[in-house]
Design a protein around this motif. Structure first.
Motif, PDB file in Angstrom:
ATOM      1  N   VAL A 183     -15.740  28.089  -8.927  1.00  0.00           N
ATOM      2  CA  VAL A 183     -15.578  29.408  -9.542  1.00  0.00           C
ATOM      3  C   VAL A 183     -16.919  30.049  -9.893  1.00  0.00           C
ATOM      4  O   VAL A 183     -17.197  31.192  -9.495  1.00  0.00           O
ATOM      5  N   ALA A 193     -18.466  33.032  -7.633  1.00  0.00           N
ATOM      6  CA  ALA A 193     -18.394  34.330  -8.304  1.00  0.00           C
ATOM      7  C   ALA A 193     -19.756  35.016  -8.288  1.00  0.00           C
ATOM      8  O   ALA A 193     -19.871  36.216  -8.001  1.00  0.00           O
ATOM      9  N   LEU A 234      -4.483  26.178 -11.214  1.00  0.00           N
ATOM     10  CA  LEU A 234      -4.868  27.558 -11.523  1.00  0.00           C
ATOM     11  C   LEU A 234      -6.353  27.798 -11.272  1.00  0.00           C
ATOM     12  O   LEU A 234      -6.747  28.851 -10.751  1.00  0.00           O
ATOM     13  N   THR A 235      -7.174  26.812 -11.641  1.00  0.00           N
ATOM     14  CA  THR A 235      -8.622  26.951 -11.418  1.00  0.00           C
ATOM     15  C   THR A 235      -8.943  26.977  -9.928  1.00  0.00           C
ATOM     16  O   THR A 235      -9.770  27.769  -9.470  1.00  0.00           O
ATOM     17  N   LEU A 285      -7.976  30.379  -8.428  1.00  0.00           N
ATOM     18  CA  LEU A 285      -9.000  31.392  -8.703  1.00  0.00           C
ATOM     19  C   LEU A 285     -10.234  31.144  -7.850  1.00  0.00           C
ATOM     20  O   LEU A 285     -10.778  32.068  -7.227  1.00  0.00           O
ATOM     21  N   GLY A 286     -10.675  29.886  -7.804  1.00  0.00           N
ATOM     22  CA  GLY A 286     -11.885  29.552  -7.065  1.00  0.00           C
ATOM     23  C   GLY A 286     -11.769  29.826  -5.578  1.00  0.00           C
ATOM     24  O   GLY A 286     -12.674  30.401  -4.966  1.00  0.00           O
ATOM     25  N   LEU A 334      -9.666  31.860  -4.090  1.00  0.00           N
ATOM     26  CA  LEU A 334      -9.543  33.306  -3.847  1.00  0.00           C
ATOM     27  C   LEU A 334     -10.937  33.932  -3.812  1.00  0.00           C
ATOM     28  O   LEU A 334     -11.219  34.800  -2.977  1.00  0.00           O
ATOM     29  N   LEU A 335     -11.808  33.466  -4.704  1.00  0.00           N
ATOM     30  CA  LEU A 335     -13.190  33.939  -4.701  1.00  0.00           C
ATOM     31  C   LEU A 335     -13.908  33.503  -3.423  1.00  0.00           C
ATOM     32  O   LEU A 335     -14.681  34.280  -2.841  1.00  0.00           O
TER      33      LEU A 335
END
Length: 257
Positions: free
Chosen positions: A47, A51, A110-111, A114-115, A117-118
């Motif tokens: 992440v 990011a 969940l992490t 998110l990661g 998707l980034l």
């Protein structure tokens, strides 16, 4: 576009993306072999660095004035090639469900969501977005495909310096070139980078979840065999897309004359 596309810009953006990833991993002491094993390692190793690297590429894309051509393309190739993103999703689904979710806590899922998707956004904007646009300023479409896929493969070489073995890194780079080719074809066929972003993210999500699971192999693992169909269709699609693109260019030159 504020800046005219050139190949060196494509290379510079990829190097900048990789440098940010590497610097972040260095300062956080990330071990690539354990990235994604816990929510904390996923936050630190996926992440945070992705990011920062994605923010870099997004800012550069805005400054260059390349958002439009980076995200959109003229759909090219026969419509049946739309089966390619479907095959990629089926393969990713097989990876995701291959060992179930045993031992994978909800926070980690969940992490990772998110990661990855980034990752999908950052790597696709960098390689199938900015790099494709930049390379088109210096090469024909064959060169655009080859060098964008090669840069995608080379991007993964950084893993060698953070705990991954040389053999595993080389294997990953070869596979990255192949899947990069498939994603290039997806961009050309669909006319949008968004599909590439989403299926890239789902692919990585399935891979990380499977790696974190402690469950036994499930019947869904057989879906991963679609990866061979992905490679075959990608090669066929590449030939058709490049051939149609060349024919379109020749017709345009005839009309101009």
């Amino acid at each position: 576009m504020r800046v005219q596309p050139q190949a060196w810009i494509a290379v510079a953006v990829v190097v900048g993306y990789a440098a940010i990833m590497g610097a972040t991993w260095f300062f956080t002491g990330t071990d690539y072999e354990t990235v994604g094993s816990t929510a904390a390692s996923a936050m630190q190793g996926i992440v945070l660095p992705v990011a920062l690297a994605s923010l870099f590429t997004a800012a550069v894309t805005y400054w260059l004035g390349w958002w439009g051509p980076a995200l959109r393309d003229t759909p090219t190739g026969p419509r049946w090639l739309l089966v390619l993103p479907v095959l990629i999703v089926l393969t990713a689904l097989g990876n995701l469900l291959s060992h179930g979710f045993e031992g994978v806590e909800a926070r980690l899922v969940l992490t990772l969501a998110l990661g990855t998707l980034l990752v999908g956004f950052g790597e696709e904007l960098t390689l199938r977005g900015v790099a494709v646009v930049g390379l088109r300023g210096s090469f024909g479409e064959v060169g655009v495909w080859f060098f964008s896929s090669l840069l995608f493969a080379l991007l993964h070489a950084i893993n060698l310096f953070f705990g991954q073995s040389a053999a595993a890194t080389l294997q990953q780079m070869v596979f990255a070139f192949a899947i990069g080719t498939a994603l290039y074809v997806v961009r050309r066929v669909t006319g949008t980078l968004v599909i590439c972003i989403l299926i890239h993210a789902f692919w990585d999500f399935g891979t990380f979840v499977a790696g974190a699971s402690t469950g036994a192999a499930t019947p869904f693992a057989v879906l991963a065999l679609f990866q061979y169909a992905v490679i075959v269709v990608a090669i066929i699609g590449l030939v058709l897309v490049l051939r149609q693109g060349r024919a379109s260019t020749q017709r345009a030159h005839v009309k101009a004359a």
